[in-house]
Design an enzyme around this catalytic site. Structure first.
Site, PDB file in Angstrom:
ATOM      1  N   HIS A   1     -30.211  12.208 -12.498  1.00  0.00           N
ATOM      2  CA  HIS A   1     -30.399  13.522 -13.110  1.00  0.00           C
ATOM      3  C   HIS A   1     -30.198  13.404 -14.605  1.00  0.00           C
ATOM      4  CE1 HIS A   1     -26.076  13.704 -13.576  1.00  0.00           C
ATOM      5  NE2 HIS A   1     -25.921  13.531 -12.280  1.00  0.00           N
TER       6      HIS A   1
ATOM      7  N   ASP B   1     -18.158   8.147   6.518  1.00  0.00           N
ATOM      8  CA  ASP B   1     -17.299   6.962   6.530  1.00  0.00           C
ATOM      9  C   ASP B   1     -15.826   7.370   6.462  1.00  0.00           C
ATOM     10  OD1 ASP B   1     -15.778   4.590   5.318  1.00  0.00           O
ATOM     11  OD2 ASP B   1     -17.758   3.723   5.677  1.00  0.00           O
TER      12      ASP B   1
ATOM     13  N   SER C   1     -22.750  10.036  -9.195  1.00  0.00           N
ATOM     14  CA  SER C   1     -24.169  10.279  -9.417  1.00  0.00           C
ATOM     15  C   SER C   1     -24.868   8.960  -9.734  1.00  0.00           C
ATOM     16  CB  SER C   1     -24.385  11.254 -10.578  1.00  0.00           C
ATOM     17  OG  SER C   1     -24.022  12.552 -10.210  1.00  0.00           O
TER      18      SER C   1
END
Length: 343
Positions: free
Chosen positions: A159, A285, A300
């Site tokens: 992003h 997990d 990110s």
């Protein structure tokens, strides 16, 4: 500690360093997962605050008096471009001693204007000052997604990076360095959590942030960025090859060690052109849940692999449920690199 970038819709900037996977469908590129520190150069000197000086018993701010606002960028002093804060200090000292004003080119709300700025002698500091706190770069940390093993073009974040003060787009060159995770601030409902990290001195890429787009940061890195034993290759998946089910997310929780963690792709959204939210993912997990609480700021760009193929990268986390978030398709990120290589 370095500052973190703010993100639209809680798109927490999590730059990854890539592990091998390909730069187009079927080709292999190096997949990421490593933490990196980045700094983006602004176009001039960003005004981030005022301070007052004392002269003749009065307190005032010369910069504010000249009409310079917080958030403005100082582009030039007396027709000379401003590159570093030293450029500002030098001109202020000279013009102050000459008792002359400085002709300043200012970027204010995306429009250029010119103002006269007169340095004033601060009776306390005993030097000429302009009363402006300035910043010449924006810095932060994140995760790299992939590297082209031949050209060493990379993709990271998934992003856009925004300026944390103005929320404006940063379209500048910058540097990329290694980073270390030293602690984890666990995520919980209403609290996104974060990787606490420090940025090292080793420059992994300098002046190579060539594109800051809605789909991540892109540029070129040094061929020495990863030792050979850490270079895993994976083909880039086409969207048609991705399906709901088990997958692996690669990221760092301790130091510089990249680990795979189990996630589940809950939904796959049909897309025929580049968009940011391609998949809905969920952390399953037990180790990742126990240690991080879910998706963190700093993740990110963390690559997601399914069936041995690079399918995407983490981009967003849900504030009300940090176990879930969105991911971008790797195909769209790879296309950004191909665009750079064709130039």
């Amino acid at each position: 500690m370095v500052k973190r970038f703010r993100i639209v819709l809680m798109c927490f900037f999590l730059l990854l360093f890539a592990l091998p996977a390909r730069t187009s469908q079927g080709k292999e590129v190096i997949l990421g997962g490593q933490m990196i520190g980045i700094s983006l150069k602004t176009s001039g000197m960003k005004v981030v605050g005022y301070y007052f000086i004392r002269q003749h018993g009065l307190l005032f701010c010369p910069g504010e008096k000249a009409g310079i606002a917080i958030g403005d960028e100082l582009l030039a002093f007396d027709s000379q471009p401003l590159i570093m804060t030293d450029d500002v200090s030098r001109t202020v000292k000279i013009r102050g001693q000459e008792r002359k004003s400085i002709h300043v080119v200012v970027m204010h709300e995306n429009k250029k204007k010119q103002v006269l700025l007169t340095p004033a002698y601060d009776e306390i500091a005993k030097e000429y000052r302009i009363g402006l706190y300035l910043r010449d770069a924006t810095s932060g940390v994140g995760t790299l997604t992939f590297i082209d093993p031949i050209t060493f073009r990379y993709g990271a974040l998934g992003h856009r990076i925004l300026d944390e003060d103005s929320q404006g787009t940063l379209n500048r060159q910058g540097k990329i360095r290694d980073a270390f995770v030293i602690a984890i601030d666990r995520a919980r409902e209403g609290h996104p959590g974060a990787k606490q990290s420090i940025v090292g001195r080793k420059i992994l890429g300098e002046g190579t942030i060539d594109r800051n787009s809605s789909f991540g940061i892109y540029g070129k890195l040094s061929s020495r960025i990863l030792p050979p034993q850490n270079r895993m290759l994976a083909p880039v998946a086409d969207i048609s090859q991705i399906h709901p089910g088990q997958a692996q997310l690669y990221t760092v929780l301790h130091g510089q060690v990249v680990q795979p963690f189990a996630v589940r792709i809950e939904r796959v959204f049909a897309q025929d052109h580049a968009q940011g939210k391609g998949m809905l993912i969920r952390v399953v997990d037990p180790t990742l849940i126990r240690e991080s609480g879910g998706i963190l700021q700093g993740m990110s760009g963390s690559p997601i692999v399914q069936g041995g193929k690079l399918v995407g990268a983490v981009t967003h986390v849900f504030l009300n449920n940090p176990l879930e978030g969105y991911a971008i398709y790797a195909k769209w990120m790879v296309s950004q690199v191909q665009g750079l290589q064709s130039k």
